[in-house]
Design a protein around this motif. Structure first.
Motif, PDB file in Angstrom:
ATOM      1  N   TRP A  36       0.849  -1.270  -0.072  1.00 39.52           N
ATOM      2  CA  TRP A  36       0.152  -0.053  -0.096  1.00 39.52           C
ATOM      3  C   TRP A  36       0.941   1.242   0.142  1.00 39.52           C
ATOM      4  N   PRO A  57       3.623  -9.548   7.318  1.00 42.83           N
ATOM      5  CA  PRO A  57       4.085  -8.105   7.108  1.00 42.83           C
ATOM      6  C   PRO A  57       5.522  -8.002   6.963  1.00 42.83           C
ATOM      7  N   TYR A  60       6.460  -1.542   7.569  1.00 42.47           N
ATOM      8  CA  TYR A  60       5.365  -0.153   7.665  1.00 42.47           C
ATOM      9  C   TYR A  60       6.255   1.127   8.205  1.00 42.47           C
ATOM     10  N   ILE A  70      -1.495  -4.438   7.818  1.00 45.72           N
ATOM     11  CA  ILE A  70      -1.709  -4.982   6.461  1.00 45.72           C
ATOM     12  C   ILE A  70      -1.710  -6.435   6.549  1.00 45.72           C
ATOM     13  N   ARG A  72      -3.354 -10.092   4.274  1.00 44.32           N
ATOM     14  CA  ARG A  72      -3.968 -10.591   2.771  1.00 44.32           C
ATOM     15  C   ARG A  72      -4.615 -11.994   3.123  1.00 44.32           C
ATOM     16  N   VAL A  79      -5.937  -8.032  -0.591  1.00 43.49           N
ATOM     17  CA  VAL A  79      -4.941  -7.445   0.142  1.00 43.49           C
ATOM     18  C   VAL A  79      -5.733  -6.317   1.113  1.00 43.49           C
ATOM     19  N   LEU A  81      -5.996  -3.089   4.286  1.00 46.46           N
ATOM     20  CA  LEU A  81      -4.996  -2.070   5.125  1.00 46.46           C
ATOM     21  C   LEU A  81      -6.133  -1.729   6.185  1.00 46.46           C
ATOM     22  N   CYS A  96      -2.994   0.585  -3.982  1.00 42.44           N
ATOM     23  CA  CYS A  96      -2.684  -0.852  -3.864  1.00 42.44           C
ATOM     24  C   CYS A  96      -1.612  -1.281  -5.011  1.00 42.44           C
TER      25      CYS A  96
END
Length: 119
Positions: A36, A57, A60, A70, A72, A79, A81, A96
């Protein structure tokens, strides 16, 4: 080719929450690292979060650590957020993106979804 479609943006008051979704189609979703990004008016695009194929993840941005998550779902080719404790400075268009796990850069991008946080 991978097609990405974001949803879930909107207007929220400071302190509120939103969950963005990005639906992918076209290739094997689990072969792609997903990310993202966001771009605020007058600013450069910045990376917000990134997640590996294995759902762990990997990154960040400091500005969102502890507030954004995040995730998925490879079964749904999606995915997410999750954005909590939103601040006015989180206002931006959120994108995305996907890159094949062997690639060095993100090659596929969604159209973006606007997130506006009012104070």
């Amino acid at each position: 080719q991978v097609q990405l479609v974001e949803s879930g943006g909107g207007l929220v008051q400071a302190g509120g929450s939103l969950r963005l979704s990005c639906a992918a189609s076209g290739r094997t979703f689990s072969d792609y690292v997903m990310g993202w990004f966001r771009q605020a008016p007058g600013k450069e695009r910045e990376s917000v979060a990134r997640i590996n194929r294995g759902r762990a993840p990997t990154y960040y941005a400091d500005s969102v650590k502890g507030r954004f998550t995040i995730s998925r779902d490879n079964g749904k080719n999606t995915v997410y957020l999750q954005m909590n404790s939103l601040k006015p400075e989180d206002t931006a268009v959120y994108y995305c993106a996907a890159r094949l796990f062997t690639a060095l850069q993100f090659d596929y991008w969604g159209q973006g979804t606007q997130v506006t946080v009012s104070s």
